[in-house]
Design a protein around this motif. Sequence first.
Motif, short mmCIF file in Angstrom:
data_model
loop_
_atom_site.label_atom_id
_atom_site.label_comp_id
_atom_site.label_asym_id
_atom_site.label_seq_id
_atom_site.Cartn_x
_atom_site.Cartn_y
_atom_site.Cartn_z
N UNK A 16 0.82 -1.20 0.00
CA UNK A 16 0.00 0.00 0.00
C UNK A 16 0.85 1.24 0.00
N UNK A 17 0.31 2.29 0.61
CA UNK A 17 1.00 3.57 0.67
C UNK A 17 1.17 3.96 2.12
N UNK A 18 2.23 4.58 2.52
CA UNK A 18 3.37 4.94 1.68
C UNK A 18 4.21 3.70 1.34
N UNK A 19 4.82 3.75 0.21
CA UNK A 19 5.66 2.66 -0.28
C UNK A 19 7.12 3.04 -0.07
N UNK A 20 8.00 2.09 -0.27
CA UNK A 20 9.44 2.36 -0.13
C UNK A 20 9.87 3.51 -1.03
N UNK A 21 9.27 3.61 -2.21
CA UNK A 21 9.61 4.71 -3.13
C UNK A 21 9.28 6.08 -2.54
N UNK A 22 8.36 6.12 -1.60
CA UNK A 22 8.00 7.36 -0.92
C UNK A 22 9.03 7.71 0.15
N UNK A 23 9.54 6.69 0.82
CA UNK A 23 10.43 6.88 1.96
C UNK A 23 11.89 7.09 1.55
N UNK A 24 12.33 6.41 0.49
CA UNK A 24 13.74 6.48 0.09
C UNK A 24 14.24 7.91 -0.12
N UNK A 25 13.50 8.77 -0.82
CA UNK A 25 13.98 10.16 -0.97
C UNK A 25 14.09 10.90 0.37
N UNK A 26 13.23 10.57 1.31
CA UNK A 26 13.29 11.20 2.63
C UNK A 26 14.56 10.77 3.37
N UNK A 27 14.91 9.49 3.25
CA UNK A 27 16.14 9.00 3.87
C UNK A 27 17.35 9.71 3.28
N UNK A 28 17.37 9.83 1.97
CA UNK A 28 18.49 10.49 1.30
C UNK A 28 18.58 11.96 1.68
N UNK A 29 17.43 12.63 1.77
CA UNK A 29 17.41 14.05 2.11
C UNK A 29 17.97 14.30 3.51
N UNK A 30 17.80 13.35 4.42
CA UNK A 30 18.32 13.48 5.78
C UNK A 30 19.76 13.01 5.90
N UNK A 31 20.32 12.48 4.81
CA UNK A 31 21.69 12.00 4.83
C UNK A 31 21.86 10.69 5.57
N UNK A 32 20.79 9.93 5.70
CA UNK A 32 20.85 8.64 6.40
C UNK A 32 21.60 7.64 5.54
N UNK A 33 22.53 6.93 6.14
CA UNK A 33 23.35 5.95 5.42
C UNK A 33 23.06 4.52 5.86
N UNK A 34 22.66 4.35 7.13
CA UNK A 34 22.40 3.03 7.71
C UNK A 34 20.92 2.89 8.02
N UNK A 35 20.34 1.77 7.58
CA UNK A 35 18.91 1.53 7.76
C UNK A 35 18.72 0.17 8.43
N UNK A 36 17.85 0.12 9.42
CA UNK A 36 17.44 -1.15 10.00
C UNK A 36 15.98 -1.36 9.64
N UNK A 37 15.69 -2.44 8.96
CA UNK A 37 14.33 -2.79 8.58
C UNK A 37 13.72 -3.66 9.66
N UNK A 38 12.54 -3.27 10.12
CA UNK A 38 11.83 -4.01 11.17
C UNK A 38 10.37 -4.16 10.74
N UNK A 39 9.80 -5.37 10.82
CA UNK A 39 8.40 -5.52 10.44
C UNK A 39 7.46 -4.97 11.50
N UNK A 40 6.45 -4.25 11.06
CA UNK A 40 5.39 -3.76 11.95
C UNK A 40 4.21 -4.71 11.78
N UNK A 41 4.44 -5.95 12.22
CA UNK A 41 3.47 -7.04 12.07
C UNK A 41 3.49 -7.88 13.34
#
Length: 102
Positions: A16-41
């Motif tokens: 659904x939305x928001x999708x990863x394509x929505x979040x990736x530019x936000x991560x780049x704009x903040x200069x984030x280099x390290x990401x931890x993926x965690x399921x919200x399930x």
Amino acid sequence: LNELGYTNAYIFSVEGWPHLDTVTPQLKAKGIKNVTLMPLMMVAGDHANNDMAGDEPDSFKSQLEAEGFKVSTYIHGLGENAAVQKLFVERANESWDALEAK
């Protein structure tokens, strides 16, 4: 999450939305280099293991790595969290009590 002060936490959806394509530019704009993926399930099952953290090119992990991020994964469902378990039982008991009251 932002209101609670978690300004570096982002939520996106598998289907659904928001999708990863929505979040990736936000991560780049903040200069984030390290990401931890965690399921919200409640359970870290197929979506967490394959869609999120799999080694296939279309997994979220692989997509983020292709964008230059260092990615780690935390494959545990919310159902493993004692506070979430307690809340779940409380809500189930409240529902049962409401049914019995009728």
